[in-house]
Design a protein around this motif. Structure first.
Motif, short mmCIF file in Angstrom:
data_model
loop_
_atom_site.label_atom_id
_atom_site.label_comp_id
_atom_site.label_asym_id
_atom_site.label_seq_id
_atom_site.Cartn_x
_atom_site.Cartn_y
_atom_site.Cartn_z
N SER A 44 -2.10 -75.96 -18.55
CA SER A 44 -3.55 -75.69 -18.54
C SER A 44 -3.83 -74.19 -18.45
O SER A 44 -4.78 -73.69 -19.04
CB SER A 44 -4.23 -76.44 -17.40
N ALA A 45 -2.98 -73.46 -17.72
CA ALA A 45 -3.16 -72.00 -17.64
C ALA A 45 -2.89 -71.35 -19.00
O ALA A 45 -3.60 -70.44 -19.42
CB ALA A 45 -2.23 -71.41 -16.58
N GLY A 70 -3.21 -72.83 -21.89
CA GLY A 70 -4.30 -73.25 -22.77
C GLY A 70 -5.55 -72.42 -22.55
O GLY A 70 -6.31 -72.13 -23.49
N ALA A 71 -5.78 -71.98 -21.32
CA ALA A 71 -6.95 -71.15 -21.03
C ALA A 71 -6.80 -69.76 -21.62
O ALA A 71 -7.78 -69.10 -21.96
CB ALA A 71 -7.16 -71.07 -19.51
N CYS A 72 -5.55 -69.29 -21.76
CA CYS A 72 -5.34 -67.96 -22.33
C CYS A 72 -5.74 -67.90 -23.80
O CYS A 72 -6.10 -66.85 -24.31
CB CYS A 72 -3.87 -67.55 -22.21
N GLY A 123 -8.34 -69.10 -25.16
CA GLY A 123 -9.79 -68.96 -25.31
C GLY A 123 -10.29 -67.54 -25.14
O GLY A 123 -11.43 -67.24 -25.44
N ILE A 124 -9.43 -66.63 -24.69
CA ILE A 124 -9.84 -65.24 -24.49
C ILE A 124 -9.65 -64.49 -25.80
O ILE A 124 -8.56 -64.45 -26.35
CB ILE A 124 -9.00 -64.58 -23.37
#
Length: 136
Positions: free
Chosen positions: A15-16, A18-20, A22-23
């Motif tokens: 999940s971490a 995957g969040a990268c 979006g930046i």
């Protein structure tokens, strides 16, 4: 318990990561680096009864970037060095305002013709591929 901890760590790292994604750093607002101009240091005025400047007025102590460039190119009140004075003396004294008189329509100039422009515009090289063209 160890399997559960491993699965939990794996899920957290997925999940971490995957969040990268979006930046987006490519579409951010950047300043124009060519519009930057140095500012003169602050100076305490000798007279404290001065009127504050009008909003948007240029700073009276430094001028614009183009004025500073003209001052640097064409000189000002600064003294010339010994080398500059020697070069000017060896070249001969130019008439004051020579730049204005060169651009005058009354100044005699020689038109060298299109041949000189052709020679100057010729591509560089050793001349092995040069060809002569005879106009008909």
């Amino acid at each position: 318990m160890t399997k559960f901890t491993r699965i939990l760590i794996l899920a957290a790292s997925a999940s971490a990561l995957g969040a990268c994604g979006g930046i987006d750093l490519g579409n951010r607002e950047r300043p124009d680096e060519f519009a930057v101009q140095r500012q003169a240091p602050l100076v305490i005025p000798p007279d404290f009864d001065l009127v504050p400047p009008a909003p948007g007025a240029p700073r009276p102590t430094e001028g614009t970037a183009s004025e500073q460039a003209l001052e640097a190119l064409f000189g000002g009140p600064a003294q010339r060095s010994a080398v500059e004075n020697s070069a000017i003396r060896l070249a001969g004294e130019a008439a004051p305002g020579i730049r204005s008189s060169v651009g005058d329509v009354e100044t005699y100039t020689v038109d060298k013709g299109a041949e000189v422009r052709t020679i100057i515009a010729a591509p560089e090289g050793d001349g092995q591929s040069a060809r002569s063209v005879i106009p008909s």
